[in-house]
Each structure stands twice: as C-alpha cells, then as structure tokens.
Design an enzyme around this catalytic site. Structure first.
Site, PDB file in Angstrom:
ATOM      1  N   HIS A  72     -46.272  -6.408  42.867  1.00 42.77           N
ATOM      2  CA  HIS A  72     -45.782  -6.776  44.196  1.00 42.77           C
ATOM      3  C   HIS A  72     -46.949  -6.964  45.165  1.00 42.77           C
ATOM      4  O   HIS A  72     -48.001  -6.339  45.032  1.00 42.77           O
ATOM      5  CB  HIS A  72     -44.830  -5.708  44.735  1.00 42.77           C
ATOM      6  N   HIS A  75     -49.030  -4.307  46.710  1.00 42.88           N
ATOM      7  CA  HIS A  75     -49.889  -3.550  45.799  1.00 42.88           C
ATOM      8  C   HIS A  75     -51.019  -4.397  45.199  1.00 42.88           C
ATOM      9  O   HIS A  75     -51.988  -3.841  44.694  1.00 42.88           O
ATOM     10  CB  HIS A  75     -49.065  -2.923  44.677  1.00 42.88           C
ATOM     11  N   HIS A 138     -38.890  -0.426  37.985  1.00 43.60           N
ATOM     12  CA  HIS A 138     -39.014  -0.886  39.370  1.00 43.60           C
ATOM     13  C   HIS A 138     -38.343  -2.254  39.443  1.00 43.60           C
ATOM     14  O   HIS A 138     -37.768  -2.717  38.454  1.00 43.60           O
ATOM     15  CB  HIS A 138     -40.493  -0.935  39.779  1.00 43.60           C
ATOM     16  N   ASP A 160     -44.582   2.765  42.884  1.00 37.86           N
ATOM     17  CA  ASP A 160     -43.169   2.512  43.218  1.00 37.86           C
ATOM     18  C   ASP A 160     -42.347   2.655  41.946  1.00 37.86           C
ATOM     19  O   ASP A 160     -42.695   2.077  40.904  1.00 37.86           O
ATOM     20  CB  ASP A 160     -42.999   1.090  43.771  1.00 37.86           C
ATOM     21  N   ASP A 192     -43.830   8.103  45.530  1.00 47.08           N
ATOM     22  CA  ASP A 192     -43.192   7.087  46.371  1.00 47.08           C
ATOM     23  C   ASP A 192     -42.133   7.718  47.268  1.00 47.08           C
ATOM     24  O   ASP A 192     -41.236   8.411  46.794  1.00 47.08           O
ATOM     25  CB  ASP A 192     -42.575   6.044  45.421  1.00 47.08           C
ATOM     26  N   HIS A 361     -27.530  -6.582  45.510  1.00 45.32           N
ATOM     27  CA  HIS A 361     -28.935  -6.182  45.539  1.00 45.32           C
ATOM     28  C   HIS A 361     -29.003  -4.683  45.300  1.00 45.32           C
ATOM     29  O   HIS A 361     -28.177  -3.934  45.816  1.00 45.32           O
ATOM     30  CB  HIS A 361     -29.576  -6.524  46.878  1.00 45.32           C
ATOM     31  N   HIS A 365     -36.571   1.421  44.428  1.00 45.98           N
ATOM     32  CA  HIS A 365     -37.175   2.711  44.763  1.00 45.98           C
ATOM     33  C   HIS A 365     -36.211   3.860  44.514  1.00 45.98           C
ATOM     34  O   HIS A 365     -35.006   3.735  44.730  1.00 45.98           O
ATOM     35  CB  HIS A 365     -37.623   2.722  46.224  1.00 45.98           C
ATOM     36  N   HIS A 387     -46.592   6.217  50.446  1.00 44.82           N
ATOM     37  CA  HIS A 387     -45.756   5.010  50.493  1.00 44.82           C
ATOM     38  C   HIS A 387     -44.544   5.195  51.407  1.00 44.82           C
ATOM     39  O   HIS A 387     -43.400   5.167  50.973  1.00 44.82           O
ATOM     40  CB  HIS A 387     -45.275   4.601  49.091  1.00 44.82           C
ATOM     41  N   ASP A 440     -56.361 -14.559  59.259  1.00 48.39           N
ATOM     42  CA  ASP A 440     -55.804 -15.677  60.019  1.00 48.39           C
ATOM     43  C   ASP A 440     -56.383 -16.958  59.445  1.00 48.39           C
ATOM     44  O   ASP A 440     -57.551 -17.269  59.663  1.00 48.39           O
ATOM     45  CB  ASP A 440     -56.161 -15.527  61.501  1.00 48.39           C
TER      46      ASP A 440
END
Length: 552
Positions: A72, A75, A138, A160, A192, A361, A365, A387, A440
């Site tokens: 992810h 991470h 996960h 996680d 986590d 969904h 976690h 976390h 940026d």
C-alpha cells in the site's frame, strides 16, 4: 556497557499513513516501510507528504536493508523520493516488490536499486539483525508481519493486518508462528492500531463476494464498480461474479491497470478467458453485458471515476440507470470528495449502491478481538502501539493493559522520538530530526511551512500588487501607483475602493519622498503598512500586499 536497541518512528504515529520505522543497534540500521501520506485540505498544491529522513541520510552507511510489510502507498509510496538520497537493498514479498518495481521504473531508479524477493518463512540477516517474514492477512496480497531479532531480544512488528479465516487467496494469518514466538519470549511488539476502536472482529473479504452476487444477478443495466486499486482479492471477486452472469469486464484507471498486471503476472489473479475487454470496445456491447471496474473510490479529482461522473473521461460517461457500486468506505478527510461524486451520480439518474446496502467493503485492519488474540499469542514484555492517531494509540494501550501488559511497560511514542530498549527496560529517550516533507510536482522539500502559509493567505484573502516607477536621479514619482488585485474583489464593482487604495499608496510614496527616504525596502514597507491598515479598516480583510517599485 551493552548496546541498546533503538526504535525510531519517523512516521505513522499520531497520524494515518506515512509509515516508516527505524531499528538501530550499534552500527546497524534496518528500515521497516517507507510510506507516504496524503496532504491536508489546507496544503494547497501539495501532491504527496513524505517522512523527513534526514536522520537516515546522516547514517546511510549503517543501513543494512529496507523491509516492506505490504504494497500500500502508505507503506511504499515514499520510496522513489527517499532513494534519491541513499540506497539500500529492499526486501519484500513478490506482490509488494512487483508494485515497487513499477514505481521505481517510473522514477528511473530501478537500475540503481537492489530488490530481493522474500517469502513468508524466510529469515534475512542484516548486520546484527535477523528479520523473519510471517504471513498476515490484509486488504492486499502478500502482506507480512516481521519478527526482528538482535542481541537485545525479539521484536514483533505486525504491520497492517487482520485475521481472515476464509481469505480469497492463500492461507489465514500464521497465528501458529506468532504463538511459537510468544513461547520463546518476545521483548516488545509494535502493532497496528487503525481499527482498535471497533469491538469484535473484522469481516472476511469473502463476505463482499456474496453481496456482489446479489447485485449482479438479474441486473439489466450497466454496472460500474469502484474500489481500491491495490485490493486484488476484491477485484478478483468482481471479475468472477461478472463472468458468472455473462458480463465482460473493462478496467479503467492507471493504478488499477498496473496492480492487475502485476497480480496476473505473479498468479495472484485469474481472469477467465474472454472476460476482459478493452475500455474502447464497451460501446459495442449491450449494457447488461458490461461491467466497468474503476479507480476513484475516494473521490480523487483526477481519478477515472471522477472523470466518468463529470463527463471528461474519453471512453465512458454516466448513463441514466447505471448501477454504480461503491465498494469502499471514505478514508477520514475524504468524505466531502466522495459526497460530491455521489451527488453528481444522483443528478445524472444513476443508481448508487454503497456500503449501507450490505457488506460491499470490509476493512483490512484488525478490530479489538483480533488484536487481543495477537496479544495473547505474542505475550510481549513491552508494547508500543503504532499506525494511528492519538486516540487510537491510547485505546490500544488500554487493550494491551487488559491483556496483561503492565502499564509501566506500555509506551506511546511520537514521530522522531527514540525508544530505547534493553532486555529489562524500555524508555522514551531523545529525538531525531523528523516531520513532514512536501512533494509538489517535481519538487521535493522546496515547499516549506512559509510557502504554505503564503498559499493559505492567498487562498483566503487574495493579493494586491502596487506598481510604481521612481526616478533614479531624485526619487520623484514618474508613474503610478497602479493597483492590481487577484482574488480580493471584482475590480469593476469596486472602482471607488481601488481609487482609495491608489491615493493611500500615493500619499505613502509622497511621505517617503518628503522625508528623503531612498531605501527601497523602507519605501515598500511604508506603502504596504498604510494599505494594510486602510484595507482592514474598510473591509476587515488582510490580503497579501506586494509593492513593486521600479527605478527609471
């Protein structure tokens, strides 16, 4: 005197994201995760927030490896920026490394970085450290926890995780190994805290598949599903259900296309032959034979779903009756963006289906009961929640105390604060340089707090530019002052105010000339001060005022 193990979080504490933890023993350092964070709403123009790694740059000769728990962005997302300053071998599981390769390739860093593929069960030696990869569940394939050993003792770093007894791919989290480590003796655990406020268990990913089946069955309209690009198990389930009901599947969104490509190459996703279709071909298919999977579950302004909804996508546009399934929940801070998408979908007469309609969904976690199981198995002497925001860390500390860890052995750290560990003690020590570095465009770190303050000022009150020309010989006013405004007032409707401002600036310039002031910074300061006072008195506003004095 024996060496102490130092644990230094450079991100991931008192915040969501930007996870990076440093383990240091003697002359050896290992790094766990190198994540990015997303900018706050008042960080105008900022694309990405990454950890300040100046401590690692200073000690780059000590770094023996970077170990990644999963793929992810929070991470692995900062890797391309951090690896410009130092390099180290990267150890990760196949899916994680596949995503890292794409990222480094894009930033032209792949040839200069050593990537080492690891599997659950592997033990890697890195200086005085050894790091064992432990299989975890996960919301992305190939997630792992770590058992980090050094002469001081063993530390379990969960990353996680959740405990999913019926995962889509692979096995349940390796609780047996965690129990073995607990019996051998674990000095400390970093776990986590994201879902610690939720009681009970996190539902299995498989529950989402049953919900999809009900939504696809008998539907005569086009189906559009949005979810996280990295959730390969979720995408796999959508593809399976679509194939079951005779629908072809089109993918849109660059990050999702990349994730699926990596997953297919590694064998984590199986797509039935003939199901996948190019997004350019969907117009030739009946609407009840098409399913579109898209990025944009968080309402991101440049995402595929955003462009579809607001009619700027080249191939897809919302049609009345479309069934749009939001297979995600809004990350804190993104609620407004997601709401904007949903309202526009309703405006275009689409059918919106979100998590209120059923389990569309599930989190990646662990909730409280799963965290308690891990605490019971690992039985750490010391515990450090990570976390999460402050309330999550404090709640997790209470859970650890309930599970038998003495309160004196629980430490809540902070970004940049050193935790020093010996076999019999743990304490918060000094600090190292830490904080947030803003990305940026191509610039990394060149936008600091002063620039952000100016951007906020401009966004809130606008800018007024005062332009005047003075004679190089005697300082007499040659032309001006002219007033230019942006983001302050509409000039045509405020001509009287503009004339007032011009006269105030003229008086300030004449006063400087009368007092024989020739220093340009003093003249500019005088003009700025007089205008600022007059504007606040008249409008109760404080725009940015920029005097421009030219010598002719």
């Amino acid at each position: 005197m024996a060496e102490k193990l130092k644990i230094i979080p450079l991100g991931g504490l008192n915040e969501i994201g930007k996870n990076l933890t440093v383990y240091e023993y003697g002359n050896d350092i290992i790094v766990v995760d190198v994540g990015m964070g997303f900018p706050d709403v008042d960080m105008y123009g900022i694309d990405v927030v990454i950890p300040d790694v100046s401590y690692l740059i200073k000690n780059k000769e000590k770094i023996r490896g970077i170990f990644l728990t999963h793929g992810h962005e929070d991470h692995i997302g900062a890797l391309p920026y951090v690896l410009r300053s130092f390099t180290a071998p990267i150890y990760a599981t196949p899916m994680t490394l596949g995503l890292v390769k794409l990222k480094l390739e894009e930033h032209k860093l792949l040839d200069t970085t050593e990537l080492i593929t690891c599997e659950a069960g592997d033990i890697i030696k890195a200086g005085k450290f050894s790091v064992e990869f432990i299989h975890a569940n996960h919301s992305i394939a190939d997630a792992v926890s770590f058992a980090i050993k050094c002469p001081v003792g063993t530390v379990v770093h969960t990353g996680d995780f959740k405990i999913d007894p019926t995962p889509i791919k692979g096995k349940m989290m390796d609780l047996t190994r965690l129990g073995e480590l607990g019996r051998e003796g674990v000095l400390a655990m970093l776990a986590d805290s994201t879902n610690v406020e939720r009681p009970g268990h996190t539902r299995s990913e498989r529950a989402v598949g049953f919900s999809f089946d009900g939504l696809f069955k008998g539907c005569k309209e086009r189906i559009i599903v949005t979810t996280f690009a990295s959730n390969i198990d979720r995408i796999q389930q959508i593809i399976q259900v679509a194939a079951r009901y005779g629908r072809r599947v089109a993918i849109t969104g660059r990050s999702m296309e990349k994730s699926i490509r990596v997953a297919v190459e590694l064998g984590y996703t199986e797509i039935p032959e003939g199901v996948l279709v190019d997004i350019n071909q969907i117009k030739s298919l009946p609407k009840d034979k098409i399913c579109i999977i898209t990025t944009g579950s968080q309402g991101e302004a440049m995402s595929a779903l955003f462009r579809i909804v607001f009619s700027t996508h080249k191939q897809v546009e919302i049609q009345p009756g479309d069934r749009v399934i939001l297979s995600s929940s809004a990350i804190p801070g993104n609620e407004t963006a997601v709401s904007t998408i949903i309202n526009e979908l309703y405006r275009k007469n689409a059918e919106v289906v979100n998590e209120f309609a059923g389990p569309l969904h599930v989190s990646g976690h662990a909730c409280q009961d799963e965290l308690k199981i891990v605490h019971a198995l690992v039985r750490p002497k010391f515990f450090f929640p990570v976390h999460g925001e402050q309330r999550m860390l404090k709640t997790h500390a209470k859970v650890a105390a309930e599970m038998g860890v003495p309160e004196s052995n629980i430490l809540i750290g902070d970004v940049g604060r050193i935790i020093e560990l010996t076999p019999n003690s743990a304490q918060l020590a000094g600090t190292v340089p830490s904080g947030r570095v803003f990305v940026d465009g191509y610039g990394v770190g060149d936008v600091g707090s002063v620039v952000l303050r100016d951007r906020r000022h401009l966004a809130e009150d606008g800018v007024i530019v005062v332009v005047a020309s003075l004679s190089a010989q005697d300082g007499q006013l040659v032309s001006g002052p002219d007033i230019i405004t942006r983001g302050f007032v509409y000039v045509k409707e405020s001509e009287d105010l503009m004339e007032e401002l011009r006269l105030v600036a003229l008086e300030a310039l004449e006063d400087c000339q009368y007092r024989n002031i020739k220093d340009w910074s003093t003249i500019k300061s005088s003009v700025k001060g007089e205008l600022s006072r007059h504007l606040y008195k008249k409008t109760k506003r404080s725009p940015m005022i920029l005097p421009v004095i030219m010598e002719v």
